[in-house]
Design a protein around this motif. Structure first.
Motif, PDB file in Angstrom:
ATOM      1  N   TYR A  74     -10.400 -23.288  -4.067  1.00 52.17           N
ATOM      2  CA  TYR A  74      -9.972 -22.102  -4.812  1.00 52.17           C
ATOM      3  C   TYR A  74      -9.372 -21.058  -3.881  1.00 52.17           C
ATOM      4  CZ  TYR A  74     -10.741 -17.452  -6.837  1.00 52.17           C
ATOM      5  OH  TYR A  74     -10.600 -16.144  -7.229  1.00 52.17           O
ATOM      6  N   MET A  75     -10.076 -20.741  -2.810  1.00 47.99           N
ATOM      7  CA  MET A  75      -9.614 -19.711  -1.893  1.00 47.99           C
ATOM      8  C   MET A  75      -8.314 -20.102  -1.206  1.00 47.99           C
ATOM      9  SD  MET A  75     -11.439 -16.975  -1.912  1.00 47.99           S
ATOM     10  CE  MET A  75     -13.037 -16.307  -2.385  1.00 47.99           C
ATOM     11  N   ALA A  76      -8.116 -21.393  -0.972  1.00 47.08           N
ATOM     12  CA  ALA A  76      -6.934 -21.851  -0.246  1.00 47.08           C
ATOM     13  C   ALA A  76      -5.637 -21.555  -0.988  1.00 47.08           C
ATOM     14  CB  ALA A  76      -7.049 -23.352   0.030  1.00 47.08           C
ATOM     15  N   SER A  77      -5.694 -21.486  -2.313  1.00 48.68           N
ATOM     16  CA  SER A  77      -4.468 -21.258  -3.090  1.00 48.68           C
ATOM     17  C   SER A  77      -4.418 -19.878  -3.740  1.00 48.68           C
ATOM     18  CB  SER A  77      -4.319 -22.343  -4.164  1.00 48.68           C
ATOM     19  OG  SER A  77      -5.482 -22.445  -4.957  1.00 48.68           O
ATOM     20  N   LEU A  78      -5.386 -19.019  -3.406  1.00 50.08           N
ATOM     21  CA  LEU A  78      -5.401 -17.664  -3.948  1.00 50.08           C
ATOM     22  C   LEU A  78      -4.494 -16.767  -3.108  1.00 50.08           C
ATOM     23  CD1 LEU A  78      -6.832 -15.870  -6.123  1.00 50.08           C
ATOM     24  CD2 LEU A  78      -8.457 -15.244  -4.313  1.00 50.08           C
ATOM     25  N   MET A  79      -3.562 -16.066  -3.757  1.00 50.04           N
ATOM     26  CA  MET A  79      -2.591 -15.245  -3.029  1.00 50.04           C
ATOM     27  C   MET A  79      -2.641 -13.772  -3.442  1.00 50.04           C
ATOM     28  SD  MET A  79       0.726 -17.800  -2.909  1.00 50.04           S
ATOM     29  CE  MET A  79       0.833 -17.903  -4.702  1.00 50.04           C
ATOM     30  N   SER A 111      -7.254 -19.893  -9.456  1.00 55.16           N
ATOM     31  CA  SER A 111      -6.433 -19.198  -8.465  1.00 55.16           C
ATOM     32  C   SER A 111      -5.047 -18.905  -9.017  1.00 55.16           C
ATOM     33  CB  SER A 111      -6.331 -20.015  -7.177  1.00 55.16           C
ATOM     34  OG  SER A 111      -5.781 -21.298  -7.419  1.00 55.16           O
ATOM     35  N   SER A 112      -4.466 -19.851  -9.745  1.00 55.51           N
ATOM     36  CA  SER A 112      -3.154 -19.621 -10.349  1.00 55.51           C
ATOM     37  C   SER A 112      -3.227 -18.499 -11.384  1.00 55.51           C
ATOM     38  CB  SER A 112      -2.645 -20.911 -10.996  1.00 55.51           C
ATOM     39  OG  SER A 112      -1.358 -20.736 -11.549  1.00 55.51           O
ATOM     40  N   ASN A 170      -0.061 -39.942 -20.159  1.00 57.60           N
ATOM     41  CA  ASN A 170      -0.078 -40.991 -19.128  1.00 57.60           C
ATOM     42  C   ASN A 170       0.662 -40.553 -17.865  1.00 57.60           C
ATOM     43  OD1 ASN A 170      -1.487 -42.950 -20.726  1.00 57.60           O
ATOM     44  ND2 ASN A 170       0.412 -43.328 -21.861  1.00 57.60           N
ATOM     45  N   CYS A 171       0.426 -39.307 -17.463  1.00 53.66           N
ATOM     46  CA  CYS A 171       1.150 -38.756 -16.322  1.00 53.66           C
ATOM     47  C   CYS A 171       0.400 -38.921 -15.007  1.00 53.66           C
ATOM     48  CB  CYS A 171       1.451 -37.276 -16.562  1.00 53.66           C
ATOM     49  SG  CYS A 171      -0.037 -36.270 -16.797  1.00 53.66           S
ATOM     50  N   GLY A 172      -0.870 -39.270 -15.072  1.00 55.29           N
ATOM     51  CA  GLY A 172      -1.647 -39.467 -13.858  1.00 55.29           C
ATOM     52  C   GLY A 172      -2.091 -38.185 -13.184  1.00 55.29           C
ATOM     53  N   TYR A 173      -1.836 -37.050 -13.810  1.00 54.00           N
ATOM     54  CA  TYR A 173      -2.205 -35.756 -13.232  1.00 54.00           C
ATOM     55  C   TYR A 173      -3.374 -35.171 -13.998  1.00 54.00           C
ATOM     56  CZ  TYR A 173      -1.956 -30.749 -12.147  1.00 54.00           C
ATOM     57  OH  TYR A 173      -2.273 -29.468 -11.806  1.00 54.00           O
ATOM     58  N   LYS A 174      -4.267 -34.519 -13.271  1.00 50.13           N
ATOM     59  CA  LYS A 174      -5.448 -33.913 -13.866  1.00 50.13           C
ATOM     60  C   LYS A 174      -5.598 -32.494 -13.349  1.00 50.13           C
ATOM     61  CE  LYS A 174     -10.450 -34.702 -14.314  1.00 50.13           C
ATOM     62  NZ  LYS A 174     -11.570 -35.604 -13.942  1.00 50.13           N
ATOM     63  N   LEU A 175      -5.704 -31.544 -14.256  1.00 55.83           N
ATOM     64  CA  LEU A 175      -5.898 -30.147 -13.868  1.00 55.83           C
ATOM     65  C   LEU A 175      -7.302 -29.943 -13.311  1.00 55.83           C
ATOM     66  CD1 LEU A 175      -4.215 -28.431 -16.927  1.00 55.83           C
ATOM     67  CD2 LEU A 175      -3.556 -28.013 -14.552  1.00 55.83           C
ATOM     68  N   GLN A 176      -7.385 -29.145 -12.255  1.00 57.65           N
ATOM     69  CA  GLN A 176      -8.661 -28.807 -11.640  1.00 57.65           C
ATOM     70  C   GLN A 176      -8.997 -27.343 -11.933  1.00 57.65           C
ATOM     71  OE1 GLN A 176     -10.458 -31.186 -10.194  1.00 57.65           O
ATOM     72  NE2 GLN A 176      -8.793 -32.687 -10.436  1.00 57.65           N
ATOM     73  N   ARG A 177     -10.278 -27.062 -12.137  1.00 56.95           N
ATOM     74  CA  ARG A 177     -10.691 -25.693 -12.446  1.00 56.95           C
ATOM     75  C   ARG A 177     -10.307 -24.717 -11.332  1.00 56.95           C
ATOM     76  NH1 ARG A 177     -16.695 -25.432 -13.238  1.00 56.95           N
ATOM     77  NH2 ARG A 177     -16.689 -27.003 -11.589  1.00 56.95           N
ATOM     78  N   GLU A 178     -10.411 -25.182 -10.079  1.00 58.89           N
ATOM     79  CA  GLU A 178     -10.129 -24.301  -8.951  1.00 58.89           C
ATOM     80  C   GLU A 178      -8.670 -23.849  -8.947  1.00 58.89           C
ATOM     81  OE1 GLU A 178     -13.490 -27.051  -8.104  1.00 58.89           O
ATOM     82  OE2 GLU A 178     -11.438 -27.322  -8.782  1.00 58.89           O
ATOM     83  N   GLU A 179      -7.738 -24.782  -9.163  1.00 62.90           N
ATOM     84  CA  GLU A 179      -6.327 -24.418  -9.126  1.00 62.90           C
ATOM     85  C   GLU A 179      -5.937 -23.580 -10.340  1.00 62.90           C
ATOM     86  OE1 GLU A 179      -3.793 -27.832  -9.183  1.00 62.90           O
ATOM     87  OE2 GLU A 179      -4.673 -28.682 -11.013  1.00 62.90           O
ATOM     88  N   ILE A 180      -6.572 -23.818 -11.468  1.00 65.34           N
ATOM     89  CA  ILE A 180      -6.304 -22.985 -12.639  1.00 65.34           C
ATOM     90  C   ILE A 180      -6.746 -21.553 -12.372  1.00 65.34           C
ATOM     91  CG2 ILE A 180      -6.903 -22.553 -15.049  1.00 65.34           C
ATOM     92  CD1 ILE A 180      -7.200 -25.553 -15.432  1.00 65.34           C
TER      93      ILE A 180
END
Length: 313
Positions: free
Chosen positions: A45-50, A218-219, A206-216
């Motif tokens: 989370y902290m790594a992508s927080l700006m 921070s975004s 069927n995109c193979g991508y999964k949202l993560q709580r941490e990136e949501i």
């Protein structure tokens, strides 16, 4: 500075879970390496927080009664912009004192805001909703995926393909000529029940991508901080066009009630929603071209079954 503040909060044991229960705390540096794969990953989370203020001081727990209670009860002890995150909460609060029970896979957080202009405080919940929908849209586009059909249902719900996946709750107290606002967010990220989730919709692609709580998270704060500065300095108008593209109600026809002094039962009228008024209520027009403002009656569970009409002069 933030690390020193965290040390002070721990050493002084001043955080409260309720009026008579202290909240035991440890520092991130004192924690053992997280072993549970479904725990919120603070480092990610902290790594992508700006941001410069919002979301930078984090209180995290695997299980809490309510993140909203934590930030509300400790509002004056933690910096403005602090966030409290729980993996599970069992006494979450919704509108009209409803309880929001949240299983694992939900994103559950509350954070603190302080405002001076009471005229824009009612509009804050719309900015929170918009920041979340825009944050998720950015994450999907960044990963080459078409945006999910995540929409805002006025005043504070998030819907995906016709099903509720999230809600926003903003509560405020006026103190020392400022509004202390606690904003809470609950979002179904990876839990199928009770309705659906963001990742359930992604699996269908069927995109193979999964949202993560941490990136949501921070975004979200990256977006919210930008939108909040616009709201404070320019008002809500610069955000209106983007908001209307995201909400469900443009040109929606609904039935509203109006009390007639000569009749016991209210009169029902059909109106068309046109947008928001300056005070944050719904702006609508009747079939007779009369502009009106729609207010909830305070009794109905569904806002759109309990709207009352007030004429605009």
């Amino acid at each position: 500075m933030e690390k020193e503040l965290a040390k002070s909060l721990k050493e002084n044991s001043i955080l409260k879970l309720s009026d008579d229960v202290e909240l035991p705390t440890i520092l991130q540096s004192e924690m053992e390496r997280q072993s549970e794969k479904d725990e919120f990953n603070i480092d990610a989370y902290m790594a992508s927080l700006m941001t410069t203020s919002f979301g930078r001081v984090l209180l995290w727990s695997p299980r809490l009664p309510s993140t909203q209670d934590v930030v509300s009860l400790n509002f004056c002890e933690i910096p403005i912009g602090s966030v409290c995150i729980a993996d599970v909460q069992f006494k979450g609060r919704g509108r009209s004192q409803n309880v929001w029970e949240s299983p694992k896979g939900s994103l559950l957080f509350s954070f603190t805001i302080q405002m001076e202009d009471g005229r824009v405080v009612p509009l804050l919940q719309y900015v929170v909703c918009l920041a979340m929908t825009e944050a998720i849209k950015d994450l999907t586009l960044k990963n080459g995926i078409p945006p999910l059909n995540l929409r805002i249902k006025w005043p504070n719900d998030l819907y995906l393909d016709g099903l509720k996946v999230g809600g926003i709750l903003c509560t405020s107290k006026y103190r020392s000529k400022k509004f202390n606002v606690s904003a809470g967010v609950g979002l179904n990220v990876d839990n199928v029940k009770p309705t659906t989730s963001l990742n359930a919709a992604l699996r269908k692609l069927n995109c193979g991508y999964k949202l993560q709580r941490e990136e949501i998270t921070s975004s979200f704060f990256n977006k919210f901080e930008h939108f909040f500065h616009i709201l404070i300095n320019q008002g809500f108008q610069p955000l209106e066009e983007l908001y209307y593209k995201t909400w469900l109600h443009s040109e929606q026809r609904i039935i509203v009630q109006e009390q007639n002094e000569d009749q016991d039962l209210p009169i029902e009228n059909v109106v068309t929603i046109k947008g928001l008024t300056s005070s944050g209520y719904l702006l609508a027009i009747t079939d007779n071209s009369e502009m009106c403002e729609l207010h909830p009656d305070g009794n109905s569970f569904d806002f759109f079954k309990g709207l009352v009409r007030r004429k605009l002069t």
